[in-house]
Design an enzyme around this catalytic site. Structure first.
Site, PDB file in Angstrom:
ATOM      1  N   GLU B 148       0.828  -1.209   0.000  1.00 19.01           N
ATOM      2  CA  GLU B 148       0.000   0.000   0.000  1.00 19.01           C
ATOM      3  C   GLU B 148       0.863   1.260   0.000  1.00 19.01           C
ATOM      4  O   GLU B 148       0.512   2.246  -0.645  1.00 19.01           O
ATOM      5  CB  GLU B 148      -0.940   0.013   1.208  1.00 19.01           C
ATOM      6  N   HIS B 218     -11.885  -6.200   7.887  1.00 20.96           N
ATOM      7  CA  HIS B 218     -12.573  -6.023   6.603  1.00 20.96           C
ATOM      8  C   HIS B 218     -13.814  -5.165   6.827  1.00 20.96           C
ATOM      9  O   HIS B 218     -14.754  -5.228   6.040  1.00 20.96           O
ATOM     10  CB  HIS B 218     -12.982  -7.381   5.996  1.00 20.96           C
TER      11      HIS B 218
END
Lengths: 439, 426
Positions: B148, B218
């Site tokens: 990322e 999540h």
């Protein structure tokens, strides 16, 4: 044909590694040969020796036996030398005026003149440079003016690089293709991979330019180093990564920064062309970066250059390096391996330089720097309203409008009565009136 | 005539197989009512049955074309008075299809646009990039390695060169390695360079909020962490029409934008979406339902729980009748979708609270230091004397989102109606 050559040809072993005809074949869908020997590797060289360091000139400026004659003429030689000397000319003044409280901070380039200028000279002007903080030499090579340097250090109206918002050494210049420096280390590394990709996507610049990323061996410990090299090697993008391995990250010596063979050993981990060079030999740096750049652009992929040098000066004006290293060590390095004298001796051996030129150069550069300093000392700061400018592009959000008005209100209320504020306002062009009067 | 989705969108074999398994709407509602044992595993991408019947979604062409604030971006520059909404085409799309449509338009119209991130090449784990690599090529739509901080840094470099970088972070829960690049670099590049450099061309898209079974990693809503990074913009769409228009506006905004897509809505939210190029303004909230007794302010998934809550308020089920007094059942509630978290539309919110005197802020993210805290502070400052009740924040708890406990963590319709009743009766 002699006997050993004939034997070689029949076994085909001397032209290729033993792995080319693996007895058990390769791993499925892979070029990795199967082996029955449980063999661990921890070096990219077969015998475990370190990656060699490329050099052209010896310590006395003589071309080494076996080295290729450097591809430079008198004009380039002099230009290199003058740029390299401008660095200490600036450093000596800027370091001292920081000590006198005239600017807040400075970082010198002492010891790394060949690394920075030699690499700059190997690039095209339009190659996009993303530096760390000790690469003013690249800007000087490209023509960044003394007034611009002084301007940024004083944060005055000649500071177009940061409008007074950043500490000294945080230079930048779109015209010179030098991206504005930021303090966080290594953040520029994956950004450089993206810059390289933009160059590759641009039909006008593909195959002509690359991105060039400078950082120190300390910054190379950051996760961003891994991310940047991974992206530029894999996606790929034409990005040249140049490590200034100067032996220290503030007080941390290189042997406390990594265990492996420097930063160069990591390059092959990413599958990229890598070279280690004597960073104090400007002709070696020039030759190495020229070739690195050529490969980078041709392959459209990352290339890594590790330049071995030594940080002669302190990390910055906030550091006293004698707290963690002996003065003698520094003096010895300056004497034994001096990038400036190695080039000077080479130039003199070619008849391109002499003592009179040396005196004249030093005197002229010192004067130019002092003149620029005097001009900068009296220049104003930007308007106080620039405190609020450029946070966003396009429409300014309400919170910034309101907060600017809030500060303006405070200035109207206290600006005349409160001495510390009144004095501080004097230094800004406009003295804050544009805020007070709401213009 | 712009090409239809069926030519732009070439589903791979994988997605064709998936499409066959998506039940039609009636089976979905039936499934919601059937027992756990009969319904099988939850769809990987999440499912919110109540959204399917939401009145907030535009199911007709007419209503879709006249969405508040829609701005058509036509290739031929018409005079403002010529730009008609009527006569344009719409197509039924869910939220990931609408997002995909936005990126397709961006890539088609802007040669310097590229889309990249983990797994975007085959279509993306949420199908938001289906067919884009096939259509625009692997040089423009491509996978990155799993990093990322690399994705963000790479995007910043592209944008610094004036290109349009549309980056995807696979889950907002994983945006934190990119935090340094986004906050220290992207947010500050224009300011620190005196305006000489900027990364306005950067847009970071990321699925966000709870999905029903996501657990700690999540389900997160990290928008609050970025609210202090002045220089960034943060946008959260609630529906397919909103997502397409806001995403196109975000891509073209001269500032780096983090575009957070509530993942449970990707498939659940379906409406008629105009197929033309249009934008919905960044930085403006939308009053979805007008009212005069209380303002409910929220963004993303909770919008649909609010809708259910208002229905429960008006005609409570028998089991809740005792908790919802007659006096409040006809209360007139104003619902505002914030849409942009940074910079947030304080004027719309202030105007509403000055009218109603009561504010309830809802978000899935935890309470402490959340977006609600910032808004509550500003509203109490501006509307202090007009407030009839303290500003109420209804949020996730200050705990991570625990898997087996999710139904008691994420604010649901019951907690919303409870907070409304309490605030009305303060």
């Amino acid at each position: 044909m002699n006997r050993s050559l004939r034997r070689c040809l029949s076994t085909a072993r001397c032209f290729t590694t033993a792995a080319s005809a693996p007895p058990h074949g390769n791993l499925f869908n892979s070029r990795s040969p199967i082996t029955t020997r449980l063999n661990f590797v921890n070096s990219i060289t077969e015998d475990g020796s370190q990656i060699p360091t490329f050099r052209v000139l010896d310590g006395a400026g003589k071309v080494l036996e076996g080295a290729q004659e450097p591809d430079i003429d008198e004009a380039l030689g002099r230009k290199l030398y003058e740029a390299m000397n401008m660095l200490p000319a600036l450093d000596n003044v800027l370091y001292n005026i920081q000590r006198q409280g005239k600017i807040s901070f400075w970082m010198t380039t002492h010891g790394e003149e060949a690394t920075v200028v030699g690499s700059a000279a190997a690039l095209a002007l339009e190659d996009e440079v993303l530096g760390q903080y000790r690469e003013m030499g690249v800007l000087l090579w490209r023509g960044f003016s003394l007034d611009a340097i002084m301007g940024q250090c004083f944060g005055n109206v000649n500071d177009h690089a940061t409008k007074g918002r950043q500490m000294p050494v945080h230079f930048g210049s779109p015209a010179l293709h030098f991206h504005t420096i930021s303090s966080p280390l290594a953040t520029q590394i994956p950004q450089a991979a993206g810059v390289g990709y933009a160059l590759k996507r641009d039909p006008a610049r593909r195959g002509k330019n690359c991105a060039v990323c400078y950082f120190g061996e300390g910054a190379a410990s950051e996760g961003d180093f891994h991310a940047g090299l991974l992206f530029a090697s894999t996606i790929p993008s034409p990005t040249l990564f140049f490590v200034r391995n100067n032996g220290f990250a503030i007080s941390t010596p290189a042997q406390e920064q990594y265990y492996g063979d420097g930063i160069a050993a990591r390059g092959p981990g990413y599958g990229i062309d890598t070279v280690r060079v004597d960073g104090n030999d400007v002709l070696a740096v020039l030759a190495a970066v020229r070739e690195a750049r050529r490969r980078c652009i041709e392959q459209g992929r990352a290339v890594l250059v590790e330049s071995m040098t030594y940080r002669v000066g302190h990390h910055s004006t906030s550091d006293d390096s004698f707290a963690y290293r002996a003065r003698q060590e520094v003096e010895d390095r300056k004497r034994i391996d001096n990038p400036l004298s190695r080039l000077r001796l080479f130039l003199e051996s070619r008849g391109w330089w002499d003592a009179a030129e040396e005196t004249a150069l030093k005197s002229r550069q010192k004067q130019d720097v002092l003149d620029a300093f005097k001009r900068a000392e009296v220049a104003k700061q930007w308007e106080l309203k620039e405190l609020f400018g450029d946070v966003y592009g396009g429409e300014e959000p309400w919170n910034l409008k309101e907060q600017r008005e809030e500060l303006a209100g405070l200035l109207r209320k206290y600006g005349e009565d409160w001495e510390p504020w009144r004095k501080e306002l004097e230094k800004y062009r406009g003295k804050g009136k544009e805020l007070i009067n709401g213009t | 005539m712009p090409p239809t989705t069926n030519t732009l969108f070439k589903p791979s074999a994988l997605s064709r197989a998936w499409i066959k398994t998506v039940p039609p709407i009636y089976a979905q509602t039936r499934r919601a009512q059937s027992s756990e044992a009969a319904s099988g595993p939850p769809p990987a991408g999440g499912h919110l049955p109540s959204v399917a019947t939401s009145q907030l979604l535009k199911s007709t062409r007419e209503s879709a074309l006249h969405v508040q604030g829609i701005r058509w971006i036509d290739e031929v520059a018409f005079r403002p008075q010529d730009v008609l909404s009527s006569g344009r085409e719409t197509r039924k799309m869910n939220m990931f299809q609408a997002i995909r449509d936005a990126m397709s338009i961006a890539l088609a119209k802007d040669d310097n646009a590229v889309v990249f991130g983990e797994d975007v090449g085959f279509g993306g784990v949420f199908r938001c990039t289906m067919g884009l690599a096939e259509e625009f090529g692997r040089e423009r739509v491509f996978n990155t390695p799993l990093s990322e901080q690399g994705i963000a840094g790479f995007g910043i470099g592209l944008a610094a060169m004036g290109h349009t970088a549309i980056a995807e972070i696979q889950f907002s829960d994983y945006i934190f390695p990119a935090f340094d690049q986004l906050v220290n670099e992207a947010a500050k590049i224009r300011y620190r360079s005196g305006g000489q450099f900027n990364v306005g061309g950067l847009t970071v898209r990321t699925p966000t909020m709870s999905v029903g079974h996501g657990g700690l990693y999540h389900s997160q809503s990290p928008e609050g962490f970025f609210m202090g990074a002045s220089g960034l913009k943060i946008v959260v769409p609630r529906s397919p029409i909103q997502a397409k228009g806001l995403l196109l506006a975000s891509i073209r905004d001269p500032n780096p934008v983090i575009f957070m897509e509530p993942k449970i809505l990707y498939r659940s939210a379906v409406e008629q979406v105009p197929i033309d190029d249009y934008e919905i303004p960044v930085g403006r909230a939308e009053v979805i339902t007008a009212g005069s007794d209380l303002t409910v302010l929220t963004y993303g998934t909770p919008i649909y729980h609010c809708e259910a809550a208002l229905s429960m308020l008006r005609s409570p089920p028998l089991s809740l009748a005792a908790h919802i007094p007659e006096s409040v059942r006809s209360a007139s509630i104003e619902v505002i979708d914030l849409r942009t978290i940074l910079p947030w539309d304080v004027d719309t919110v202030q105007k509403s609270v000055e009218k109603t005197g009561r504010l309830l802020i809802i978000h899935e993210a935890g309470r402490t230091g959340g977006v609600g805290a910032e808004i509550a502070a500003e509203v109490q400052k501006r509307c202090f004397l007009k407030l009839e009740a303290p500003v109420r924040r209804l949020t996730g708890w200050d705990t991570p989102v625990a898997l087996q406990y999710e139904k008691f963590i994420i604010p649901d319709a019951l907690r919303i109606v409870d907070a409304i009743v309490e605030t009305l009766n303060y």
